[in-house]
Design an enzyme around this catalytic site. Sequence first.
Site, short mmCIF file in Angstrom:
data_model
loop_
_atom_site.label_atom_id
_atom_site.label_comp_id
_atom_site.label_asym_id
_atom_site.label_seq_id
_atom_site.Cartn_x
_atom_site.Cartn_y
_atom_site.Cartn_z
N ARG A 1 0.83 -1.20 0.00
CA ARG A 1 0.00 0.00 0.00
C ARG A 1 0.86 1.25 0.00
NH1 ARG A 1 -4.25 1.03 4.82
NH2 ARG A 1 -2.31 1.22 5.99
N ASP B 1 4.07 -6.61 10.42
CA ASP B 1 5.14 -6.25 11.35
C ASP B 1 5.08 -7.08 12.62
OD1 ASP B 1 6.31 -4.34 9.74
OD2 ASP B 1 5.16 -2.68 10.57
N THR C 1 -1.11 7.58 -0.98
CA THR C 1 -2.37 7.49 -1.73
C THR C 1 -3.30 6.40 -1.18
OG1 THR C 1 -1.53 5.86 -3.30
CG2 THR C 1 -1.12 8.20 -3.79
N ASP D 1 -0.08 -3.29 12.71
CA ASP D 1 0.30 -3.84 11.41
C ASP D 1 0.54 -5.34 11.56
OD1 ASP D 1 2.24 -4.76 9.26
OD2 ASP D 1 1.88 -2.72 8.57
#
Length: 211
Positions: free
Chosen positions: A106, A205, A110, A202
């Site tokens: 990602r 992660d 944006t 995340d």
Amino acid sequence: MTTPHLTVVDHPLVQHKLTLMRERDTPTAVFRQLLREISHLLAYEVTRDLPLTTKVIDTPLQEMEAPTLKGKKLALISILRAGNGLLDGVMELIPSARVGFVGLYRDEETLQPVQYYYKVPGEMGDRRVIAVDPMLATGNSSAAAIDLLKKSGAKDIRFMCLLAAPEGIARMKEAHPDVPIVTAAVDERLNDVGYIIPGLGDAGDRMFGTK
């Protein structure tokens, strides 16, 4: 909660394990193991309606006509990188499945997906396809991955995730109303940088210990 487009697996074991994963201090190794365990339970739901046929077998006592899976072997598609955490658990349940990978990340400005890898099994149009990614946040990457799978001929697709945001569910329903979603929970919302709230951070992660 179940609708034609969305199934939330509210099994007590799923919810308990998800709570442990949400906790900030859960170690990487434990997080990874919990994700594998939850993936087993979610996989039972996402494969609930697999087609069956029968074959004649010999039990120790007599011959019988017994149920067996019908058609081509399933295709499990991991949306990299975090999808691999769910993939490992589903593969333990369905070891004969064929496996593919969609590499997307990602763009943090944006929030749009950028493709960097794509490799899937052949004869996708003849297989039940299960795409896996722990987080359905904006839904942009998930929708893009399903776009690619359909271009490869996939017709019978399911999407399996650990957590979903209402925004991601709406995006997927708009882009792919024919693709049912199976998840462990629908959280409140996205924050201003596209993370699920309250979420669990995340997933990649936390799974790989990279932050």
